[in-house]
Design a protein around this motif. Sequence first.
Motif, PDB file in Angstrom:
ATOM      1  N   ALA A  42      37.170  19.911 -99.334  1.00 26.12           N
ATOM      2  CA  ALA A  42      36.522  18.949-100.224  1.00 26.12           C
ATOM      3  C   ALA A  42      37.235  17.610-100.178  1.00 26.12           C
ATOM      4  O   ALA A  42      36.605  16.551-100.251  1.00 26.12           O
ATOM      5  N   ILE A 137      28.612  22.148 -96.540  1.00 26.00           N
ATOM      6  CA  ILE A 137      28.553  22.811 -97.849  1.00 26.00           C
ATOM      7  C   ILE A 137      27.600  24.002 -97.807  1.00 26.00           C
ATOM      8  O   ILE A 137      27.889  25.080 -98.355  1.00 26.00           O
ATOM      9  N   LEU A 148      33.511  19.684-105.541  1.00 26.33           N
ATOM     10  CA  LEU A 148      32.606  19.854-104.402  1.00 26.33           C
ATOM     11  C   LEU A 148      31.177  19.535-104.811  1.00 26.33           C
ATOM     12  O   LEU A 148      30.414  18.950-104.028  1.00 26.33           O
TER      13      LEU A 148
END
Length: 550
Positions: A42, A137, A148
Amino acid sequence: MLDKIKILLVVVLFSIFISCNEDFLETTPTDAVTPTIALSSAEDMQKVLNGIHRTLYAQLQTVIPGGSSNRSGNHYWIPLGDNLAGHLIHSADADNLGWRTEMQWNSHTVPTSLTNELLWYHRYNTILHANLIIGKINEGTLPVTSDLKAIEGQAYAYRAYALLSLVQHYAKGYLIGNPTTDAGVPIILTPQATGPRATVEEVYKQIGDDLDAAISAFSNATPRLTGDPKYKSQLNINVAHGLKARWALSKGEWKTAADEAVLARQGFPLMNEADWKLGFNTNDLPEVIWGSNVVDTETTFFRSYFYLASNTFNGAQIRSNPKIADKRLIDAIPDTDYRKDVFIIDAPNTNSSAANQQGGLDDQGQPKDPNYANDLAGYDARKAELYNEYGLTTRFNLHPYMHFKLKNKNPGSTDPDDIIYMRTSEMYLIEAEAKAMMDDVIGAQNALRPLGEERDSAYDVTIYNTKETLMEHIKFQRKLELWGEGFGYTDKIRWDEGIDHGANGGSGASAVLYQGAYQVEKPSVNNDWIFKIPQKEIDANPNITPNDQN
């Protein structure tokens, strides 16, 4: 999407890290800067996002292989909207960065123009990097945290922002065409290089889906930090709602536009008079929802927004060609409205090369400006007063109806300033327009009232008591409040309005200087409102042929 977009997978990620994270480059060889490494956490994704933020105002040769220093992202694209619409009026002949060529409609109508090419690739560059983040993701290999989710929300919002920009420039307006059959732009959802033109309807659906995904992610995300204007360069849930309000307004989903506009402005109060007159040069203003925080190390100097649009910027484009507003708009502003103060109706015309041929002194040493006929003392006194008030030198020309809405923090300099993309005022105006279009006159009046009463001490919205009169007033308020902030082009397409600098007493523009752009037919009957697909894209993309050209 051309080899330059393929190259971006490595080259631009490397460029982003040059400006965003020098320590990373000190420990990682150049050939190892790949999407896999850049997106391994992240934290690294946030660095890529910071790179996207930076590309919004960087000189584009640092973003796009084959790019040009003559375009610095939104420094150029934002004022271009008002330049094309005839709102940001040129008072003299100056073509630095092709700004006069744009104004004369001799750039976006040409397939080989630098503007057509770089706007296209700049927006697809944004999409590319958003796709890299979204794809990583969606693999599901990273821990799902609130941080995130904030990154995910920004990536979806960026993709929607870029797609909306593309379809509004390179395709016919949603409300004035046939969106189910009109050719839009390629929808690229993975880090691939090419794609065919989707329909306008398909593009708008993807934008809506992306904005819903952004809002969903932001709802479970770490809130954006506050307390420093630099944080407003990060997108958040307010920005996503604001983009959805714009999207819905442009396609006539009036209720959605109104509802989203209300959500977008939560927490961002309207500016007062003092703030409104500061110059629109910082994200620190209370009603700024989103904007680029332009850092000193990335200054664009004579490639910046204010170089093209602010009459206090120390550059040749401004000094020789002060920008003026449409006098029909300014004359219509009530004296009780403080926004009128930033447009200097009685500024002396000092430029002997002014397009209206009323600048400088005649053979007898008297002003040619009819406002100062046989009044050299008054002419000189007013010049001195304006130079002193706005921090200018005598190298700067003056002109009637010139503006001081956009002002450098350090007047008369070339210092970088922030670029504002979204404000609370716009959201009030979206809500008002959407409700008027739903025939909700009372609702539209109530939406417009806070803005109008803040700006005008004698404001009375109730006198606009029909849909027709209210819509005309909303258009007036939008043209005035958002003047110089780049909305003119898309507004005219949505309203299906042409350009006529000569009507109703004239705008103050010169027919000789403006040439074919002095009068332009409305968008529904004139395809010149649509930007040409870059010729380089047609030459390189097997999915787009010469028959696909606008």
